[in-house]
Design an enzyme around this catalytic site. Structure first.
Site, PDB file in Angstrom:
ATOM      1  N   TYR A  35     -12.005  -6.902   4.074  1.00 34.76           N
ATOM      2  CA  TYR A  35     -12.061  -5.501   3.654  1.00 34.76           C
ATOM      3  C   TYR A  35     -13.386  -4.925   4.138  1.00 34.76           C
ATOM      4  O   TYR A  35     -14.432  -5.568   4.003  1.00 34.76           O
ATOM      5  CB  TYR A  35     -11.965  -5.423   2.130  1.00 34.76           C
ATOM      6  CG  TYR A  35     -11.348  -4.148   1.615  1.00 34.76           C
ATOM      7  CD1 TYR A  35      -9.998  -3.913   1.773  1.00 34.76           C
ATOM      8  CD2 TYR A  35     -12.123  -3.189   0.978  1.00 34.76           C
ATOM      9  CE1 TYR A  35      -9.411  -2.745   1.289  1.00 34.76           C
ATOM     10  CE2 TYR A  35     -11.546  -2.016   0.495  1.00 34.76           C
ATOM     11  CZ  TYR A  35     -10.187  -1.808   0.651  1.00 34.76           C
ATOM     12  OH  TYR A  35      -9.620  -0.652   0.174  1.00 34.76           O
TER      13      TYR A  35
ATOM     14  N   ARG B  51      13.379 -10.483  -6.483  1.00 34.59           N
ATOM     15  CA  ARG B  51      13.392  -9.060  -6.165  1.00 34.59           C
ATOM     16  C   ARG B  51      14.710  -8.449  -6.637  1.00 34.59           C
ATOM     17  O   ARG B  51      15.779  -8.996  -6.432  1.00 34.59           O
ATOM     18  CB  ARG B  51      13.251  -8.890  -4.651  1.00 34.59           C
ATOM     19  CG  ARG B  51      13.212  -7.442  -4.220  1.00 34.59           C
ATOM     20  CD  ARG B  51      12.747  -7.346  -2.782  1.00 34.59           C
ATOM     21  NE  ARG B  51      13.252  -6.164  -2.127  1.00 34.59           N
ATOM     22  CZ  ARG B  51      12.757  -4.961  -2.305  1.00 34.59           C
ATOM     23  NH1 ARG B  51      11.730  -4.791  -3.101  1.00 34.59           N
ATOM     24  NH2 ARG B  51      13.267  -3.922  -1.682  1.00 34.59           N
TER      25      ARG B  51
ATOM     26  N   TYR C 227      -1.977   5.116   4.081  1.00 38.76           N
ATOM     27  CA  TYR C 227      -2.943   4.563   3.113  1.00 38.76           C
ATOM     28  C   TYR C 227      -2.794   3.064   2.960  1.00 38.76           C
ATOM     29  O   TYR C 227      -3.491   2.443   2.149  1.00 38.76           O
ATOM     30  CB  TYR C 227      -2.818   5.277   1.760  1.00 38.76           C
ATOM     31  CG  TYR C 227      -1.549   4.990   0.993  1.00 38.76           C
ATOM     32  CD1 TYR C 227      -0.380   5.689   1.260  1.00 38.76           C
ATOM     33  CD2 TYR C 227      -1.515   4.016   0.006  1.00 38.76           C
ATOM     34  CE1 TYR C 227       0.787   5.422   0.568  1.00 38.76           C
ATOM     35  CE2 TYR C 227      -0.353   3.737  -0.702  1.00 38.76           C
ATOM     36  CZ  TYR C 227       0.794   4.446  -0.412  1.00 38.76           C
ATOM     37  OH  TYR C 227       1.947   4.174  -1.099  1.00 38.76           O
TER      38      TYR C 227
ATOM     39  N   GLY D 279      -0.853  -0.769   5.056  1.00 31.63           N
ATOM     40  CA  GLY D 279      -0.123  -1.314   6.202  1.00 31.63           C
ATOM     41  C   GLY D 279       0.541  -2.632   5.841  1.00 31.63           C
ATOM     42  O   GLY D 279       0.288  -3.653   6.471  1.00 31.63           O
ATOM     43  N   MET D 280       1.412  -2.577   4.833  1.00 32.48           N
ATOM     44  CA  MET D 280       1.972  -3.804   4.275  1.00 32.48           C
ATOM     45  C   MET D 280       2.698  -4.670   5.301  1.00 32.48           C
ATOM     46  O   MET D 280       2.709  -5.888   5.183  1.00 32.48           O
ATOM     47  CB  MET D 280       2.919  -3.468   3.117  1.00 32.48           C
ATOM     48  CG  MET D 280       2.171  -2.959   1.887  1.00 32.48           C
ATOM     49  SD  MET D 280       3.181  -2.937   0.390  1.00 32.48           S
ATOM     50  CE  MET D 280       4.418  -1.713   0.802  1.00 32.48           C
TER      51      MET D 280
END
Lengths: 373, 373
Positions: free
Chosen positions: B87, B218, B285, B287-288
């Site tokens: 990060y 899921r 916001y 970038g999975m």
């Protein structure tokens, strides 16, 4: 919708049933324009195949109209795209080709006092159908220009130089000492960007294609670099030269660019993004490589880059006629002062097909082709 | 640079040579904080491997400081990225993990009158090092919050809900009746976007992952759609459902979106772009998918799309403390009114390792993990 009116008007002389011209034939005789020759296309398709030269009879010049004898008009890539039918705003065929150019006032309608025969005028905003020898249009269509510049500059001042000027002035506020970066630096817009930036004290970093597989007739890399530096380029790099870990190490004491221009896409666009400083903006105005722009997530989030586009035709559609005429006068003044120049080749109208082939890239890299009527 | 000060401060109790704490040991005795337990990492790396629970002795609470007994703090993806060292803004190890959370005032320094023991407070703007049982920081670090909301909401109100609110309010001016489109709609920001948009009368189009290869645990696509619609989603599509020639034909009477949010990248970002109306803006916001955003030249030029990013940490750094506290109060009021909810799982501090595994995705898709101290 003056552009569409203009388009309809240039269609009028064509040998298709047109009720307005039939009506006119019965009206009182008035000054007529001379017979004209025009490059038309009756269907979308490859320009070599679908364009042809036709003769069109003269038409009445009404009281608010001006008859202009065209002097010169360029063949721009967007003209080709319109003929191909792949440009989003285009006249429906049959249509006369061309979108900008310069002419000399031949005659004026009885109510027109702002123009006199002999004046040089350009359609401003540009209008469809400039590839013909005589055009009759409402006086509002025309903008008088300084006869002190070569006709090929007056003919080409709108589509490319105005794009360059607007991208430098309309996207973000640039101050003297700021830096911009662009790819496609040898394009006509690219050359204008260098010179306008130079005239405003804006540093400019330029990216050009590699020397590998040069087009026939394409100048060597060193020669291109020299030419762009003579125009005012601070730095010129080939794409290969930028295959380094940190392109910014190549900047020396030049500040990181705050604004970038992309007319290529693909890797050349990524290089512009790499040069941009934190919070910088990249403006896309072309896609010569036909490859998309690819942007990492971190460029958006952590480097806070912004990306947008610029399209002159859209900008002009925003009621910008007056503003654009002032900018065109500024650009022509730069030309007159020797501060704005770019490579062009004047082609006699009768050699239109050769000029078109050159514009289509069939003879390798060539200067901008400008038809001289 | 309060964030860095905060970071240095939370490091102080760690068993490393620290001249300031040595100096303090000789100063006049004052109120001390209780001994604390903290999740620290001494080097960057995979969170399972590098984090450990340590005990730290109590420290002096100086006159302007507040000692806070932490109640709850989430494990956000950015916390994991900071531990991994990927990060861009992160404390240098050794450091205590965590960036947001809620605590109860335990004691206050002699000059602090704005807080009393028992008050609920959050570090605002967030500060590094919330994964510990007691924190001593200057009173300016803390923002008192309403005790009428569940602690897990107070603990998580900043990083995700504030991002959603700011993206809806700070990017372009949205009016009631406008439409937004987003991918990653099941994410915590995505769920907040739906509910905040709903509360403002903004239509919202949502894109979720396909049911193919669902993660263990899921929920099925229909169940997810139902859940998002219950939150206020106008439409929910899977990526597969959008493999049609013209996605806009699916919009019915919903206006074309003027604003899009992308936290996935790749194809999911392209789908957001396809939905956007002429002149629209896409804000990235996250970038999975770890895939970049790819944009056609014509999207920029002819569709006049703009692309930019949003990063809360950067926004907060722009002297926005006061503004952000007001927005957090608004968000907590929405929570209190039942207008903002999202899935979370409270994990006892002693089960931190299990919660971390869940946050790392080792047990399939899981609700947001919130440590309860």
């Amino acid at each position: 919708m003056r552009i569409m009116t203009s388009y309809l008007r240039v269609q009028k002389p064509l040998p298709f049933i047109n009720f307005k011209s039939i009506t006119r034939a019965f009206s009182v005789a008035a000054t007529k324009s001379p017979p004209s020759k025009a490059i038309i296309y009756s269907t979308h398709g490859e320009p070599n195949a679908v364009t042809k030269l036709v003769s069109v009879p003269g038409i009445e010049v009404k009281e608010n109209e001006v008859c202009v004898k065209m002097l010169a008009a360029p063949i721009n890539p967007s003209d080709i795209n319109r003929i191909q039918g792949v440009y989003p705003v285009r006249p429906e065929p049959p249509a006369v080709g061309g979108y900008e150019g310069v002419g000399e006032v031949y005659s004026v309608g009885s109510a027109v006092h702002s123009f006199s025969p002999g004046d040089w005028v350009i359609p401003s905003p540009p209008s469809f159908g400039t590839w013909q020898t005589y055009i009759v249009e409402d006086h509002n269509v025309w903008h008088k220009v300084d006869k002190g510049v070569p006709m090929e500059y007056a003919a080409t001042i709108t589509v490319n130089p105005l794009t360059a000027l607007l991208m430098l002035e309309d996207c973000i506020t640039l101050n003297s000492g700021d830096t911009i970066v662009q790819n496609g630096a040898t394009s006509m817009v690219g050359q204008c960007v260098i010179q306008i930036a130079k005239s405003r004290g804006i540093r400019n970093i330029n990216i050009i294609r590699d020397s590998a597989n040069p087009s026939p007739g394409r100048a060597g890399v060193d020669e291109v670099k020299e030419r762009l530096k003579n125009l005012g380029a601070d730095e010129v790099f080939t794409e290969n030269e930028l295959e380094v870990k940190n392109v910014k190490s190549l900047l020396g004491d030049i500040p990181e660019p705050v604004l970038g221009f992309n007319c290529v896409g693909g890797n050349a666009a990524s290089l512009v993004l790499k040069f941009l400083r934190h919070g910088g903006t990249m403006v896309t105005y072309g896609g010569m490589s036909k490859k998309p722009v690819t942007v990492s997530t971190s460029s958006f989030i952590f480097k806070e880059l912004s990306l947008r586009g610029f399209w002159l035709q859209k900008w002009l559609g925003k009621d910008k006629a007056e503003e654009s005429r002032g900018m065109i006068d500024r650009l022509l003044a730069l030309v007159k002062d020797g501060k704005l120049k770019y490579k062009m080749e004047l082609a006699p109208f009768e050699d239109f097909n050769t000029a078109l082939d050159k514009a289509l890239g069939k003879h390798g890299s060539q200067p901008k082709q400008v038809i001289k009527f």
